[in-house]
Design an enzyme around this catalytic site. Structure first.
Site, PDB file in Angstrom:
ATOM      1  CG  HIS A   1      -5.693  -1.828  -0.624  1.00 31.67           C
ATOM      2  ND1 HIS A   1      -4.745  -1.500  -1.580  1.00 31.67           N
ATOM      3  CD2 HIS A   1      -5.246  -1.296   0.536  1.00 31.67           C
ATOM      4  CE1 HIS A   1      -3.784  -0.795  -1.010  1.00 31.67           C
ATOM      5  NE2 HIS A   1      -4.067  -0.663   0.273  1.00 31.67           N
TER       6      HIS A   1
ATOM      7  CG  ASP B   1      -6.375  -2.340  -4.556  1.00 32.71           C
ATOM      8  OD1 ASP B   1      -6.901  -1.334  -4.040  1.00 32.71           O
ATOM      9  OD2 ASP B   1      -5.152  -2.573  -4.481  1.00 32.71           O
TER      10      ASP B   1
ATOM     11  CB  SER C   1      -0.950  -0.038   1.197  1.00 31.04           C
ATOM     12  OG  SER C   1      -1.944   0.943   1.103  1.00 31.04           O
TER      13      SER C   1
END
Length: 404
Positions: free
Chosen positions: A373, A343, A189
């Site tokens: 995610h 995502d 991320s």
């Protein structure tokens, strides 16, 4: 009486948190996702946490970010029989080193891990299970970097800490039984953002060993276009909703969250730069197979003059590594990029993959068809919150590390 008051307060807190939960965007999980009910439960729990954090902040007990940090840290695992674990500092940057106990011939590979959390939360403790698993399974020396968090430490302190820790490890690798030519940087991320930015920052350093590789796990890589196919298709898919990522991004750089609407309209980018970035950030570069779930090009509004300078840092390659110049991209190390179908950041990874490959950089691509995610982070918590996609992604990451 005290006990009764405590119970009443707890009940009130729960009811208020549930009420605030419904202020958050609702989930829309695609029908093709096989673990729908499990993801709905996770979404509810997360929104409950956000609601509770907002409630506690409103009544002056604590800021929502601090509560989210506590929740993300969770309960640390027990002592590990496979690893030697030690807390150190690399030039005042806190790190935790995981050294496999198993015997080996020669020096090991080394991996620096930059955790996710939008620069606002996440920690060494939160990623304890992640680093333990990857260090043991890949037989690597892992360095988990505890970079400083915003808002206490304003952006780009997070990037600066990661660069500092990486340089220190490159220079002292042999002290930890690591081959300096086999050092990899890795992050998920926003940690993937930091990984890409650090790799770019070091390409011109001739006084350091070259990085062996970079591992980007569903990375955030650009803040130019929030209307790419993955943003349209997955805007309400847990756990990273479109509105949430833009809001947290603004908080990360200490900007007014009310700017979300203008950023949605792409009116924060000057016209001349839109043309420049279009060659790197455009739905035209996304393969057709990733548009079949729906994509409709949207017109963008003229640049909002009053916010152009305020958000200028959004187009800094440190914040948006996909916008680095070709001369930098061409010198980057080999990459492993993990993307997830469900995502909002999927297309960031696809666009970066294309840029690297266009410059002859080797890319190992792992795409999780049922991934979303955060699935890798959740894989270590088992039971209610672990998903099959996370387990598959972990296996691919470990296999890549073993080849380095």
């Amino acid at each position: 009486m005290v006990l009764l008051l405590g119970i009443l307060l707890a009940v009130l807190t729960v009811f208020v948190a549930v009420a605030l939960y419904y202020e958050h965007p609702k989930a829309e999980i695609p029908h093709g996702f096989s673990q729908r009910q499990k993801l709905y439960v996770l979404h509810f729990l997360m929104n409950f946490g956000f609601g509770l954090g907002k409630f506690l902040e409103r009544i002056g007990i604590t800021k929502d970010i601090y509560l989210l940090r506590v929740i993300m840290d969770g309960i640390p695992p027990l002592k590990d029989k496979h690893l030697l674990i030690k807390d150190l500092s690399f030039e005042k940057v806190k790190v935790r080193i995981y050294h496999p106990k198993m015997s080996t011939t020669g020096q090991r590979r080394g991996v620096l891990y930059f955790h996710g959390g939008v620069g606002l939360f996440g920690s060494i403790q939160a990623y304890e299970r992640t680093c333990r698993h990857l260090a043991w399974k890949s037989n690597s020396v892992f360095v988990s970097v505890g970079y400083r968090l915003a808002p206490e430490h304003p952006y780009p302190a997070q990037f600066e800490d990661c660069v500092t820790a990486t340089i220190h490890f490159l220079r002292t690798a042999q002290d930890y039984g690591v081959d300096p030519s086999r050092i990899i940087i890795c992050g998920d991320s926003s940690g993937g953002t930091l990984t890409a930015a650090v790799a770019q920052a070091l390409v011109k350093r001739r006084d350091l060993p070259k990085l062996r590789a970079q591992i980007l796990i569903y990375p955030f890589l650009q803040s130019v276009d929030f209307d790419l196919p993955s943003y349209q298709q997955n805007k309400a898919v847990p756990i990273l909703l479109k509105e949430r990522i833009i809001t947290f991004g603004l908080r990360y750089v200490n900007k007014d969250v009310r700017l979300v609407e203008k950023i949605n309209d792409w009116s924060h980018i000057p016209e001349d730069l839109k043309l420049k970035y279009k060659k790197w950030v455009s739905a035209d570069h996304i393969p057709q197979e990733f548009k079949v779930r729906g994509y409709q090009p949207s017109p963008t509004l003229p640049m909002a003059e009053e916010i152009s300078e305020t958000l200028r840092l959004f187009i800094d390659p440190v914040f948006s590594p996909l916008l680095a110049e070709d001369s930098v991209i061409a010198q980057l190390p080999e990459a492993f990029i993990l993307t997830c179908e469900y995502d909002v950041l999927r297309d960031d990874g696809l666009l970066y993959k294309k840029r690297l490959e266009d410059h002859g950089i080797k890319v190992t691509w792992c795409h999780l068809q049922e991934g979303f995610h955060g699935t890798i982070f959740l894989a270590f918590w088992g039971g209610l919150v672990a998903f099959r996609s996370g387990e598959k992604g972990l296996e691919k990451i470990v296999n890549f590390l073993r080849l380095m």
